[in-house]
Design an enzyme around this catalytic site. Structure first.
Site, mmCIF file in Angstrom:
data_model
loop_
_atom_site.group_PDB
_atom_site.id
_atom_site.type_symbol
_atom_site.label_atom_id
_atom_site.label_comp_id
_atom_site.label_asym_id
_atom_site.label_seq_id
_atom_site.Cartn_x
_atom_site.Cartn_y
_atom_site.Cartn_z
ATOM 1 C CG HIS A 95 88.421 38.125 -3.538
ATOM 2 N ND1 HIS A 95 89.388 39.062 -3.270
ATOM 3 C CD2 HIS A 95 88.010 38.368 -4.817
ATOM 4 C CE1 HIS A 95 89.544 39.844 -4.332
ATOM 5 N NE2 HIS A 95 88.730 39.440 -5.286
ATOM 6 C CG HIS A 115 90.703 43.408 -6.440
ATOM 7 N ND1 HIS A 115 89.595 44.031 -5.933
ATOM 8 C CD2 HIS A 115 90.252 42.313 -7.094
ATOM 9 C CE1 HIS A 115 88.519 43.357 -6.287
ATOM 10 N NE2 HIS A 115 88.881 42.321 -6.985
#
Ligand SMILES: Nc1ncnc2c1ncn2[C@@H]1O[C@H](COP(=O)(O)OP(=O)(O)O)[C@@H](O)[C@H]1O
Ligand SMILES: Nc1ncnc2c1ncn2[C@@H]1O[C@H](COP(=O)(O)OP(=O)(O)O)[C@@H](O)[C@H]1O
Ligand SMILES: [Mg+2]
Ligand SMILES: [Mg+2]
Ligand SMILES: [Mg+2]
Ligand SMILES: [Mg+2]
Lengths: 332, 212, 332, 212
Positions: A56, A219
């Site tokens: 991320h 995700h």
């Protein structure tokens, strides 16, 4: 799979080496996989610890530094870090005023941070409080889900609460502030393509050329709906409308983030921001501050997300306060 | 074929579980790709590799020691949802088994049930939520029933294995209500749950070891 | 083609709308396609104008602001802007001390800026000087090429020369400084995938899964060589070695940029930076400053480039000077 | 079939060139993808669309006026390498043609050669560099030769068209020494030059118009 990596199992360790080499003001515990400020903050101030799966970036390690986090625990790609990491980070950064854990609402993250807080409490030394961020309007917060995901708002919360911590506010104050931010912000994301998890070696899902996923998290998971590909304007509508339906922003100022998922170039993010800003303005929403770029990504996924935070004078002034991290920097 | 599982047998169980996980890593990740984030295979493989290293380095003298090592290693090496859940499971199994060097079928069933309770305490899953609970819980029900009916260790673990597999298969049509898959809503239906699938492997391994 | 756009022919106009909406300290001339500082610099200081094709964001518009550029002319995607744009920008930003044109060495850019300088000189009002950046070691500067391409060094040059301009240095001084920077810096790039030009609608080239292009520029063009895909370490070697073979950096401090091509996520860029830094250090090169991120991109291309600039105290202090732009910000 | 090209004829030439560019936009961009940056088709299409709009808005009374408009419009709407090059070409053609309302074959050939000289002054290309020069220069040589041999306008422009096409085809094996394609070194061989290909269209259009 085409990636700039040495081996799937070495991605995190190797990336941490690069982060350390790039940022002299960060210290990396390679064994513990924690990124710290090289210079700890003053005694008597509350420290902020966050963390989560990797993939991320710049979240969370890129937000360690003055005005934001004190430590970030890095998990494997898309896998929450382990309790021992958070516990070590918590003990390390505590300056005697307690530690706030900033957790994105995912089952794994919540359970691991919970175990860490239990361990820290067992050692009875550190006062730990936790804020669980859950801003994703794509998911209903109901008995039938694990609640709303924590996505883009996490960035804004880490900035705002980090600024308040720097001012010496108490742990309870910071918890209240975090809850305020979490209550006033909403996000919605979309994907043009899947990402590829290095260890999986192939895209998490297949998406035909004429389709997109609306309501994705960070995700690489499929979204809530697969719909026909649309132009930027109609994509912006599909992101903004669920946010406005979920929270009435009235005429109060807002902070808006147009976030890229990692594989989308800046020219498209600016283009999308133009559409999002126009739609928000059409609905009477006042944008006081904004952020356009890759801040909370999903590896190489192409796509974007929108976050809108209702921000009163307190939040705006904390937003404007100086920050000096790899991912956000102004005022010094 | 023995009436108890010794410490050696526990280690062989873990070895066999690890071998199955290694063999199925890509498959488990593929299941997790469909309704999750494509990491369950690598999570479990990383965890069981760490477990076998740890167990090899410092052999345990009693079941509680062994399973504490297993649980803590999983907790500190896996992360994600499966780390705390499998970790808590083994921690509780060890606590329930106590400082013994072997378990008969009843003791084993009781220890495993304590593990299940740990999983539920940690994750709050209920039957039909489409999680590892849906393989674990029927497996233990079947094992308890077999033990109550006087079955051998081999028979009881075989019953558990079969029930775990049935439970795993039954997750396919379910709409997930816990974990990442719940974000997908209706789209989660039509796919096996990855955690239930790895749990079924745990009971395959157990049945294999008691039959050897 | 999957992109967050409305229509291929509207990409530039729409992106400019978003840039204007996002940055209150920028002013956008939409008809003329020029991005200006909202607040012009002081009378009597030299102004810097750059520009080029779009698709390289944040370059150049993201580098307009205090400490860097005064105006950036945006061309169509990968197409140099036109002389009238540069001429208008030049007249607009001139504060009586002359204007420096920063041009990347491409036939189109050079010719268009040349025509603009001719037009500006014909109007006899503005003193215009030009620096043509040509730092790409993948290309030989010979009779048989259009010279070396201008790539990553452009970012560093705009930062350093922009800081000097802010100090009130003369146009001739800035030309000399620019030439110094251009002489002391080298770059090399690679691609894992092609990019897709919106108007073309499909990838510029096909690249099998087990191959990569070494020696690419920033226009999605194929590179000098197609070679088997390698791991990050060996890719880093293939980027660093041609740079070191071309210029002896001795033991002087350097500024190193690890730049992403637009489609590569930050985790991979950090990982690559770790490899590049280690290789440079092994060769005795001292890294004094660094930059890791997407600074001069090639739409959605996956890949990266390395830039190394030998930097004496003057260059380092200009590098450290405050800058406040969308793409680079520190010190204020 | 006439011995001069009138102002109307010039406009029809531009229209026909534009139509060919529009038809071949994707093809030109594909050629530019192989050895450049995938924009030559859209560059030329954008430029010629702007030209036809401008020419329609303010009809010119003389050739120099017309071609000045064409050249300036290309310079200010195309960008890249082709904008200044095609722009300079037409600016010089207009200057050489002067304030006339028609050109015979010799005058046209002379004006076009002035255009070529402008392209060379701007871009420094030589024969064999794999650029538009390699279509333009042989086209004008052929036209000059035809005019010298007493050919009609139609015959002279047909000769130019054929030579431009031959010149375009001859760029295929060349290794580029100018423009973006030169960065590719040996890899530029085996592909037609996009600019030479668009230039061949310019002469196809001219020959078509003089034959009508
Ligand atoms: N609350 C819960 N209770 C029990 N099991 C759960 C719960 N949440 C998730 N799981 C199990 O965890 C599995 C996913 O594990 P894994 O992919 O390793 O972690 P993550 O979801 O964090 O990526 C699911 O397939 C499910 O069986
Ligand atoms: N120096 C030059 N002289 C003549 N023609 C050139 C020169 N450089 C490039 N060209 C021509 O320009 C064409 C490319 O045009 P275009 O793709 O529109 O511009 P760019 O190369 O800037 O993307 C080439 O195919 C070539 O024919
Ligand atoms: Mg995970
Ligand atoms: Mg998972
Ligand atoms: Mg171009
Ligand atoms: Mg081109």
């Amino acid at each position: 799979m085409k990636k700039l990596i040495n081996a799937p199992e070495a991605v995190l360790a190797d990336a941490l080496k690069g982060i350390e080499a790039a940022h002299a003001d960060l210290r990396v515990d390679h064994a513990g996989r924690v990124i710290y400020r090289a210079t700890p903050k003053d005694q008597g101030t509350v420290a902020l610890v966050s963390g989560g799966g990797s993939g991320h970036e710049p979240l969370h390690g890129g937000f360690v530094g003055f005005g934001m986090l004190d430590a970030a625990c890095a998990g494997e790609v898309f896998t929450s870090p382990t309790p021992d990491q958070m516990q070590a980070a918590t003990k390390e950064v505590d300056r005697g005023a307690g530690v706030l854990h900033i957790v994105k609402n995912y089952t794994g993250d919540v359970m691991n941070f919970e175990m860490a807080a239990e361990l820290a409490a067992m050692e009875a030394s550190v006062d730990v409080k936790t804020i669980v961020v859950n801003d994703d309007v794509a998911v209903q917060d109901s008995l039938y889900t694990a609640g709303r995901r924590g996505v883009g708002l996490t960035v804004l919360l880490e900035k705002i609460v980090g600024a308040a911590a720097e001012q010496g506010r108490s742990l309870d104050d910071l918890v209240a502030l975090s809850e305020k931010v979490n209550g006033e912000g909403r996000s919605m994301g979309m994907a043009l393509t899947s990402c590829t998890v290095p260890a999986a070696g192939k895209p998490t899902f297949d998406l035909p050329d004429d389709q997109m996923e609306i309501g994705v998290g960070i995700h690489g998971e499929p979204g809530r709906h697969r719909v026909p590909l649309a132009d930027a304007h109609h994509i912006a509508e599909q992101l903004v409308e669920p946010i406005l339906a979920d929270l009435d922003f009235g005429s109060s100022p807002t902070i808006v983030m147009l976030n890229g998922m990692g594989g989308t170039p800046l020219i498209e993010l600016y283009l999308m921001y133009g559409e999002v800003a126009a739609i928000l303005q059409k609905h009477g929403v006042t944008i006081a501050r904004n952020l356009v770029g890759n801040y909370i990504t999903s590896l190489d996924m192409a796509g974007c997300s929108v976050t809108v935070l209702r921000a009163d004078d307190e939040l705006l002034s904390l937003w404007d306060a100086p920050v000096e991290t790899a991912g956000l920097r102004w005022g010094r | 074929m023995s009436t108890t599982l010794t410490l050696d047998g526990f280690v062989r169980w873990l070895e066999s579980f690890r071998a199955r996980i290694d063999e199925q890593t890509a498959y488990l990740t593929e299941l997790d790709s469909a309704i999750g984030d494509a990491d369950h295979g690598s999570n479990m493989a990383r965890g069981m590799a760490a477990v076998m290293t740890k167990v090899g380095e410092s052999p345990a003298a009693t079941a509680d020691e062994l399973f504490k090592t297993v649980g803590m290693t999983l907790v500190t090496s896996v992360g994600g949802a499966s780390g705390p859940l499998y970790g808590t499971f083994f921690l509780r199994v060890g606590m329930a088994a106590g400082p013994v060097s072997e378990c008969d079928a009843a003791a084993l069933a009781a220890a495993l049930r304590a593990g299940l309770e740990g999983v539920v305490a940690r994750g709050k899953a209920e039957a039909g939520d489409k999680t590892m609970f849906d393989a674990l819980s029927p497996a233990l029900d079947a094992m308890d029933a077999a033990v109550a009916a006087g079955a051998s260790l081999e028979e009881a673990t075989a019953a558990a294995r079969d029930a775990a597999a049935t439970g795993r298969d039954a997750t396919e049509p379910l709409v997930a209500r816990k974990g990442r898959a719940s974000y997908l809503g209706e789209r989660s239906a039509g796919h096996l749950d990855p955690g239930a699938t790895s749990t079924a492997l745990l009971f395959e391994a157990l049945a294999e070891v008691t039959a050897a």
